[in-house]
Design an enzyme around this catalytic site. Sequence first.
Site, mmCIF file in Angstrom:
data_model
loop_
_atom_site.group_PDB
_atom_site.id
_atom_site.type_symbol
_atom_site.label_atom_id
_atom_site.label_comp_id
_atom_site.label_asym_id
_atom_site.label_seq_id
_atom_site.Cartn_x
_atom_site.Cartn_y
_atom_site.Cartn_z
ATOM 1 N N GLY A 111 -1.917 -7.614 3.596
ATOM 2 C CA GLY A 111 -1.677 -6.054 3.519
ATOM 3 C C GLY A 111 -0.729 -5.924 4.615
ATOM 4 N N GLY A 112 -1.380 -5.367 5.744
ATOM 5 C CA GLY A 112 -0.335 -4.870 7.164
ATOM 6 C C GLY A 112 0.646 -5.789 7.687
ATOM 7 N N LYS A 138 0.831 -1.272 0.076
ATOM 8 C CA LYS A 138 0.008 0.175 0.059
ATOM 9 C C LYS A 138 0.866 1.245 -0.022
ATOM 10 C CE LYS A 138 -3.707 -2.636 1.821
ATOM 11 N NZ LYS A 138 -5.024 -2.926 2.663
ATOM 12 N N HIS A 191 -8.084 -3.095 -6.801
ATOM 13 C CA HIS A 191 -8.027 -3.199 -5.366
ATOM 14 C C HIS A 191 -9.243 -2.359 -4.809
ATOM 15 C CE1 HIS A 191 -7.189 -2.820 -1.241
ATOM 16 N NE2 HIS A 191 -6.276 -4.081 -1.141
ATOM 17 N N SER A 242 -6.960 -9.138 6.477
ATOM 18 C CA SER A 242 -6.529 -9.234 7.825
ATOM 19 C C SER A 242 -5.852 -10.725 7.868
ATOM 20 C CB SER A 242 -7.554 -9.118 8.894
ATOM 21 O OG SER A 242 -8.196 -7.823 9.250
ATOM 22 N N GLU A 249 -10.942 -10.391 -1.832
ATOM 23 C CA GLU A 249 -10.796 -9.484 -0.594
ATOM 24 C C GLU A 249 -12.041 -8.947 0.158
ATOM 25 O OE1 GLU A 249 -6.564 -8.382 -0.428
ATOM 26 O OE2 GLU A 249 -7.507 -6.857 -1.408
#
Length: 249
Positions: free
Chosen positions: A232-233, A11, A95, A211, A165
């Site tokens: 992601g994170g 991101k 996305h 997540s 997603e």
Amino acid sequence: MRKPYVAGNWKMYTDPASAADLAGKLKLSLSNATWCDMAVFPPFTSLAAVIEILKGTRIAVGGQNLHWEKEGAFTGEVSAVMLKRLGCNMVLIGHSERRTYFGEKDATVLLKIKAALEAGLKPVVCIGETLEQRESGITESVVERQIRAGLSEIPDISEVTLAYEPVWAIGTGRNATPQQAQDVHKFIRNLVSQCWTQDIASNIRILYGGSVKPDNARLLSEMEDIDGFLVGGASLNADSFTAIAEAVK
Ligand code: 13P
């Protein structure tokens, strides 16, 4: 048999120095990860640094977006050809953050997929429903519309990877349960066999994103139609991304 695939969407995080640091760590920690295919999607400004470090490794590098024209007066945009010449081999398309915040529509998703394939980039195309859509019971019709309008004009999608997603699971710490994700993945695979061929449906990889963490990756990856993850994170930390790659073994 589909090979698992683990991808990291960085991101709007990292600068060239921190991206190079992260890529260097992944190069070491994932050097023996032959059981899965891997990719990272850094922001445009970090691509050159990451491509340089991951050259010759099994970790592919891609952009997070592209413009469908090859070049032109499109201030602020980057084309598929530009990404390819820089050394990318992948690109993320559609996305939910692009759809929600930047007006991305199925029609532009389609143009972008065509441009990516023409330039020799492998697209990872994201689809998924919002919380409101899930709660109204229209998850399947939303995903079906995204696939039919965004992809069905592409005669052969064997170079495409899909990423389911659910928007409500992105960055919220609330992942879909393995069964919730499996149900949608199975629906998507059936739809692919209707729109293309059974052979394409059996071979296309459908990633789950939302997540994904080291502690939920294994159970999700055990589901029949979940072929890996778009993270992601947890992809911004080499240890957690590596642990997720280990979980799909
Ligand atoms: P998180 O893993 O941070 O929920 O993000 C998922 C995602 O949007 C990957 O593209």
